[in-house]
Design a protein around this motif. Structure first.
Motif: not given
Length: 305
Positions: A212-218, A231-249
């Motif tokens: 659920d960390a992907v819903f709180s870290l922006n 303490n985050l999982r690898k997939l957590d950090m991948e989603i948080i990072k790529n959310s930045v790129f997704a927001r830019h299209g």
């Protein structure tokens, strides 16, 4: 007599020079008109049809059920068509599907409100779009130029016009699927038979799962620290990072990330390079996340599909 002869020679020379000058001037004038004509850009029309049309891109393919059986059915992908320019003779734009961005050129039929749009043809996935415009929707089909090079040479599409907007508040929804279905990993498990007491092993296929960390870290709104990521999982950090790129299209080539963001109603792929659009804070956060992703571990679990 001598003076008269010199005068005539002088007049002839002046006339000749004058003719050459006139000739040069006329030539320059002609070249200038030609250059002006060549540089004239065809006037744009139907600007109200410009924009991004995004939605379902469906074709026949093999689908694997939860019990492992395969059957033929409709496989849906997300397609974006960007119409950038329309003139009397041509339509220009690009298609984006599965992170593959291809230019197209075609024609618009005013009477039928329809487009015929051809991708370049130098890639095996290129083809022709034949679509009809109805209000803010495009419907029709796509046909591959090289039908033997693709699994589904004919696809249907149903697209809706959407305006791309960057918004740092965009996040995954809490009802989104957080499982990475694209990268299963086999694990050897043990179990003990209750009747015989014998321990045996078997192989189980498991998938990565985010928390659920992907819903709180922006990473577009807050400066991340090492403490945030420790303490985050690898997939957590991948989603948080790529959310930045997704927001830019950003148009993701990796299915893992496409699957996460295509679940939202805000993700619209518009480009395969958005690096220049990132804010300084976003760039710093992405760099920090990359450092931690390199050494992070994943959480795996068993899921049916």
């Amino acid at each position: 007599m001598k003076i008269l002869k010199l005068t005539l020679i002088y007049l002839f020379t002046v006339t000749l020079i004058g003719c050459k000058k006139d000739g040069k001037s006329n030539s320059n004038s002609k070249d200038s008109l030609t250059a002006k004509k060549d540089s004239t850009v065809a006037p744009e029309i139907y600007k109200e049809y410009y924009g991004i049309y995004t939605g379902d891109f469906a074709g026949k393919g093999m689908i694997t059920s939860e019990d492992g059986e395969q059957y033929e059915g409709e496989i849906y992908k997300k397609l974006s068509l960007k119409i950038n320019r329309i003139t009397k003779d041509s339509v220009y734009g690009q298609s984006i599907v599965e992170g593959n961005q291809r230019p197209f050129r075609g024609i618009f039929n005013e009477t039928s409100k329809s487009f015929v749009l051809d991708e370049p043809g130098n890639d095996k996935t290129d083809g022709r779009f034949e679509v009809k415009l109805n209000s803010d929707s495009l419907t029709g089909n796509w046909s591959a130029f090289n039908k033997s090079a693709v699994k589904a040479p004919v696809k249907t599409l149903k697209l809706t016009k959407k305006e791309f907007v960057y918004n740092p508040n965009f996040m995954l929804n809490k009802d989104n699927d957080l499982i990475d279905w694209e990268n299963p990993k086999n694990f050897v498990e043990k179990y003990t038979d209750e009747e015989t007491g014998k321990t045996e092993t078997y192989t189980a296929s498991k998938n990565r799962i985010a928390s659920d960390a992907v819903f709180s870290l922006n990473a577009s709104k807050q400066k991340l620290s090492e403490k945030d990521l420790k303490n985050l999982r690898k997939l957590d950090m991948e989603i948080i990072k790529n959310s930045v790129f997704a927001r830019h299209g950003y148009a993701f080539k990796k299915a893992t990330y496409r699957n996460f963001f295509e679940q939202t109603d805000w993700y619209i792929p518009v480009s395969n390079n958005v690096d220049k659009d990132l804010s300084p804070m976003e760039k710093d956060n992405v760099a920090l996340l990359n450092r931690f992703i390199k050494y992070a571990e994943d959480k795996y679990d068993s899921f049916g599909r």
